[in-house]
Design a protein around this motif. Structure first.
Motif, PDB file in Angstrom:
ATOM      1  N   PHE A 593       0.852  -1.189   0.000  1.00  0.00           N
ATOM      2  CA  PHE A 593       0.000   0.000   0.000  1.00  0.00           C
ATOM      3  C   PHE A 593       0.887   1.238   0.000  1.00  0.00           C
ATOM      4  O   PHE A 593       1.835   1.336   0.783  1.00  0.00           O
ATOM      5  N   VAL A 594       0.601   2.173  -0.915  1.00  0.00           N
ATOM      6  CA  VAL A 594       1.413   3.379  -1.059  1.00  0.00           C
ATOM      7  C   VAL A 594       0.506   4.599  -1.059  1.00  0.00           C
ATOM      8  O   VAL A 594      -0.514   4.621  -1.766  1.00  0.00           O
ATOM      9  N   GLN A 595       0.859   5.590  -0.261  1.00  0.00           N
ATOM     10  CA  GLN A 595       0.169   6.875  -0.297  1.00  0.00           C
ATOM     11  C   GLN A 595       1.198   7.987  -0.461  1.00  0.00           C
ATOM     12  O   GLN A 595       2.235   7.986   0.200  1.00  0.00           O
ATOM     13  N   THR A 596       0.910   8.932  -1.355  1.00  0.00           N
ATOM     14  CA  THR A 596       1.813  10.050  -1.619  1.00  0.00           C
ATOM     15  C   THR A 596       1.068  11.363  -1.484  1.00  0.00           C
ATOM     16  O   THR A 596      -0.024  11.524  -2.042  1.00  0.00           O
ATOM     17  N   ASP A 597       1.651  12.279  -0.714  1.00  0.00           N
ATOM     18  CA  ASP A 597       1.164  13.647  -0.623  1.00  0.00           C
ATOM     19  C   ASP A 597       2.133  14.524  -1.410  1.00  0.00           C
ATOM     20  O   ASP A 597       3.299  14.670  -1.029  1.00  0.00           O
ATOM     21  N   GLN A 598       1.645  15.080  -2.490  1.00  0.00           N
ATOM     22  CA  GLN A 598       2.489  15.861  -3.407  1.00  0.00           C
ATOM     23  C   GLN A 598       2.154  17.346  -3.268  1.00  0.00           C
ATOM     24  O   GLN A 598       0.984  17.737  -3.261  1.00  0.00           O
ATOM     25  N   ARG A 599       3.203  18.144  -3.193  1.00  0.00           N
ATOM     26  CA  ARG A 599       3.024  19.594  -3.081  1.00  0.00           C
ATOM     27  C   ARG A 599       3.984  20.274  -4.031  1.00  0.00           C
ATOM     28  O   ARG A 599       5.195  20.054  -3.972  1.00  0.00           O
ATOM     29  N   VAL A 600       3.447  21.066  -4.950  1.00  0.00           N
ATOM     30  CA  VAL A 600       4.252  21.847  -5.883  1.00  0.00           C
ATOM     31  C   VAL A 600       4.051  23.315  -5.517  1.00  0.00           C
ATOM     32  O   VAL A 600       2.906  23.784  -5.454  1.00  0.00           O
ATOM     33  N   PHE A 601       5.131  24.023  -5.297  1.00  0.00           N
ATOM     34  CA  PHE A 601       4.980  25.413  -4.887  1.00  0.00           C
ATOM     35  C   PHE A 601       6.190  26.220  -5.349  1.00  0.00           C
ATOM     36  O   PHE A 601       7.246  25.670  -5.676  1.00  0.00           O
TER      37      PHE A 601
END
Length: 916
Positions: A593-601
């Motif tokens: 199981f994989v979860q990714t929180d991606q933030r581009v700023f």
């Protein structure tokens, strides 16, 4: 130059192969492949060291199903596995993620890793629950030397030099590797140092994509009829210098019988300069000579020119020193504790890499003056018929003498836009990219030994991990080139004038630009001496001056400190069970199981701010990299997997693998990058998409392996990858508000928006075969010969979309090996592949960026001959030649029109290796 590791483990009653030299290397690889639950290929120590492999990418090219993407100078930079580009492959160092900023996508740049540092490299082509996600095509794991894996202390010294024909230079490659038992079988240390220098000269002839230029080919009085062609034709020569210094060190401490600590560090400093000199013929919208024969091909009701004449081509020359400095730093700490039936592992890794990029160009134009002294373009014929580079024929009076006359360069008239003088373009003024990865993992294995009749659950694995990946870009560049008078102002700040800029000749190597091809006698030309400028003006000088001058919109030319960041926090957890069914079936099943929180700023253009009209009446973005923007995107996936191995007989194995895999989109595709062009009234906006979803694929593998003698294998594998989606370039009509300088709304403007989007996927399938056979049954010296060969056939359901998918690839290596002598002849072949997909824009009035047919790389082949001699047990002398046939690289478009031709070179390597 590597150590040949010893295989100590014996699996049940299956014979483990132990021989020496080349056969030992191949046998080690066979043993690891044979006993693995997954489908794995291995390239072992001796096989790496006996060939002239400065970088590990050269070694991986000999693995079944692996193709190498080389740079223009022939460096093995990117690994393609089973017809998929490098961004679909996951690369590990001792099982840990390692970052490099040298590629624009997520692919690892293999030219930063000295081949001598590795004891082996594995390519796993099937998934398993405990394997880090990211490798739809496969996972490459580079394994360094370990002191406790060997008996006693060892030191190895390698001295090699390479000679390249085209630039007549010798380059050093120096290596020292030492492994030592500080406490016998309990505390071991290994370290290595490598220094490599590479100087080479490459020649290239290329063009803009077919379809980036439009030409009126109708005769006077006839109805207007347009054909498409390139907007530019270019000759260039590039002198590449690479300097790489690398060091690794590890400490392996067996604290007690059940507790182990392993710490390692790897550092590489990589400097690369490319002095590029080129001449450019700008031909779009120029006068087409319809009185002379022209040729073209028809594609989708459009005519694309392959042979034509332009009577007023604009001739531009430029010299661009490009400097790239990079550092890669990896630290790892791994703990392993065993108690009873339990094994607990924990680890942390920190990878840091950064790159500084500088390229500054002096650009000049030539002008052919007519009888009245007015400037006019050059009269040129261009022939791009497939089979070699673009052929160029000069019809302008003077021919070669004209291009070598400095008086024809640098003319400037402030009242004539067509007479541009000398300009300074600052593409990168010390821009930086930083890539960081921090990972924590916790893994547990329980020796279950639970019997359920014929079915036995042998081991249970479970664990969790956290990773934090950062990509930080800081851009420093000029919004547009310094004009002639602005450049003159820069020179005046230190008491120079335009007269101080000298021009240098650019001459082809080997007596011609591309010997053996038509139009090989393309003339020499002159370029401005940009090196002189950079000797007298630092990057900071150019930045400071660029802050004081403006473009047509009144904005300072220097645009510095524009920072954008990509941050990915990923959590993963898995469980995997190892099972056996009877005595001849075993495997593993699990889920990840994989979860990714991606933030581009970062700072970029806010499209909602619309457009304004500048002082020249052209539209520009109202917000120009001065707005803080943030985009967040979270996603999660469940990735099941199953691997089964069936021992049909003692020497015959069948494998089945199925799993769901994922790969995240390329960094550039999910960035804040925005580019706006007015395009003479047809505004075009290019953007990325931070909300792109990752690629996912259902992978199926079925293979049969026959180990018919202790040192031989014949195998056949079928693979299928069903990708849910790919990323494609899409076009749509987009409306943006237009304001005046006072902020008053004027109108809504239709804009051609070109962006990235998730699109329909593709089914990729193929067959892979391998054959390793020592000919020990032959009489006399032939008993010391053998062959290692592999072939891969790849097919996909949408060949117009999937890049890097060569249909055929193979590597054949013939060898002769004794304790004293080793000779290898290795031939690698890769059929043509899609490079860039077809793109078409149909809106608007501008025809300079429309109708771009697909672009392909032609066949790539490489022949290497290597020989070595061991006068004593601890000494080896080697001599080799790579690219024996001097094969070049050709790129072409649909219809057989040349796009680029790059001339590579033969490389000779001589070496002395000493071990003690």
């Amino acid at each position: 130059m590597v150590f040949a590791e010893e295989i100590e483990t014996v699996e049940e009653d299956i014979e483990v192969i132990r021989v020496s030299g080349t056969r030992a290397s191949l046998s080690d690889a066979l043993n690891e492949k044979r006993f693995s639950d997954a489908q794995v290929d291995v390239i072992a120590a001796e096989d790496i060291g006996v060939m002239p492999d400065m970088d590990i990418g050269d070694s991986l090219e000999r693995v079944a199903g692996v193709q190498i993407q080389r740079s223009d100078d022939g460096t093995a930079r990117e690994v393609n596995i089973r017809g998929m580009s490098g961004s679909f492959a996951k690369t590990l160092y001792n099982g840990r993620t390692i970052t490099t900023p040298l590629n624009t996508n997520r692919s690892f740049s293999f030219d930063i890793m000295p081949s001598a540092f590795l004891s082996r490299a594995t390519v796993q082509k099937t998934t398993s629950a405990d394997l880090a996600e990211g490798g739809i095509s496969g996972t490459v794991n580079m394994v360094s030397h370990r002191a406790l894996n060997r008996k006693g202390n060892h030191t190895s010294v390698g001295l090699r030099t390479q000679y390249r024909e085209i630039n007549d230079k010798f380059d050093p490659d120096l290596t020292l590797i030492h492994t030592r038992h500080l406490i016998e079988d309990k505390l071991g240390m290994a370290f290595g140092v490598n220094y490599n220098q590479s100087n080479n000269w490459t020649q290239q002839n290329n063009s803009g994509a077919a379809g980036t230029g439009r030409f009126d080919i109708s005769a006077p009085g006839e109805d207007t009829f347009y054909a498409w062609g390139p907007n530019q034709i270019r000759n260039q020569a590039v002198h590449n210098d690479r300097e790489r210094g690398s060091v690794f060190a590890n400490l392996d401490y067996q604290v007690t019988d059940n507790f182990n600590v392993l710490a390692e560090t790897l550092y590489t400093r990589y400097n690369r300069t490319a002095n590029q000199a080129r001449q450019v013929f700008n031909i779009t919208n120029k006068d087409f000579d319809y009185d002379h024969d022209w040729e073209g091909v028809s594609i989708d009701d459009n005519i694309y020119l392959s042979k034509f004449r332009i009577t007023d081509a604009e001739h531009q020359v430029d010299a661009t020193p490009i400097a790239r400095e990079a550092e890669i730093f990896l630290n790892t700490l791994d703990l392993k504790y065993e108690v009873g039936d339990w094994t607990v592992k924990g680890g942390v890794s920190v990878s840091r890499s950064n790159e500084t990029n500088t390229n500054v160009a002096l650009r000049s134009y030539t002008h052919n003056l007519d009888a009245e002294g007015s400037p006019q373009g050059l009269d040129m014929s261009f022939d791009g018929t497939l089979g070699g580079p673009w052929g160029l024929t000069y019809h302008t009076p003077g021919g070669a003498d004209f291009l070598m006359n400095e008086a024809n360069y640098g003319l400037w008239d402030p009242d004539l836009n067509s007479v541009k003088g000398i300009q300074l373009a600052g593409g990168q003024l010390g821009s930086t990219q930083e890539m960081n990865a921090t990972a924590l993992n916790f893994d547990v294995t329980y020796d279950a030994y639970m019997d359920f009749g014929l079915l036995s659950l042998d081991k249970i694995h479970f664990g969790a991990s956290y990773s934090k990946d950062e990509n930080i870009e800081m851009k420093h560049n000029l919004r547009s080139a310094l004009s002639h008078d602005q450049l003159e102002g820069l020179l005046a700040t230190k008491g120079f004038s335009m007269k101080d800029i000298q021009f240098n000749p650019v001459n082809p190597g080997n007596g011609g630009w591309f010997p053996g091809h038509s139009y090989a006698d393309t003339y020499s030309f002159l370029v401005p001496n940009t090196a002189w400028l950079l000797d007298n003006f630092s990057v900071d000088d150019i930045r400071q001056y660029g802050s004081t001058v403006t473009n047509n919109n009144g904005d300072a030319l220097y645009r510095g400190g524009v920072e954008t960041s990509l941050l990915e926090d990923s959590w993963a957890a898995y469980v995997r069970g190892d099972f056996s069914l009877g005595y001849n079936i075993r495997g593993n099943v699990g889920v990840r199981f994989v979860q990714t929180d991606q933030r581009v700023f970062g700072y970029g253009a806010d499209l909602e701010q619309g457009l304004i009209v500048d002082n020249n009446g052209e539209l520009v973005l109202r917000s120009d990299d001065d707005m803080f923007i943030e985009r967040e995107h979270d996603y999660w996936y469940v990735l099941p997997s199953l691997n089964v191995m069936y021992s049909m007989t003692d020497d015959m194995i069948m494998r089945f693998g199925w799993g769901r895999a994922m790969t995240r989109p390329d960094v550039n595709d999910i960035s804040l990058n925005t580019n706006f062009n007015f395009n003479d009234g047809d505004p075009t906006l290019r953007t990325a998409d931070p909300y792109l979803m990752p690629f996912t694929s259902d992978n199926l593998d079925l293979s049969w392996e026959w180990y018919y003698t202790p040192e031989s294998i014949f195998s056949v594998a079928y693979f299928r990858k069903d990708l849910d989606s790919l990323v494609e370039t899409v076009e749509q009509n987009y409306q943006m508000a237009v304001y005046d300088s006072a902020g008053n709304w004027l109108r809504d403007q239709d804009v051609n928006l070109i962006g990235k989007s998730n699109a329909e996927g593709v089914v990729l399938q193929g067959v892979e075969t391998s054959w390793n056979q020592p000919f020990s049954m032959l009489p006399g010296f032939l008993a010391n010969t053998g062959i290692s060969a592999n072939y891969t056939l790849t097919d996909n359901s949408n060949p117009e979309i999937l890049t890097a998918a060569s249909k055929h690839s193979f590597n054949n290596t013939l060898y002769y090996s004794t304790r004293k002598y080793d000779v290898r002849v290795s031939y690698t072949y890769r059929s043509g592949k899609l490079k860039d997909i077809f793109e078409e824009w149909t809106d608007g009035n501008n025809f300079n960026q429309t109708h771009k047919p697909a672009t392909y790389n032609d066949v790539q082949e490489r022949l290497t001959i290597a020989a070595s001699y061991r006068p004593t047990r601890g000494m080896r002398l080697s001599l080799s030649c790579s690219n024996v046939t001097n094969a070049g690289n050709l790129t072409y478009t649909d219809g057989g029109i040349s796009r680029a031709y790059n001339e590579n070179q033969r490389v000779f390597t001589a070496g002395l290796n000493m071990s003690f």
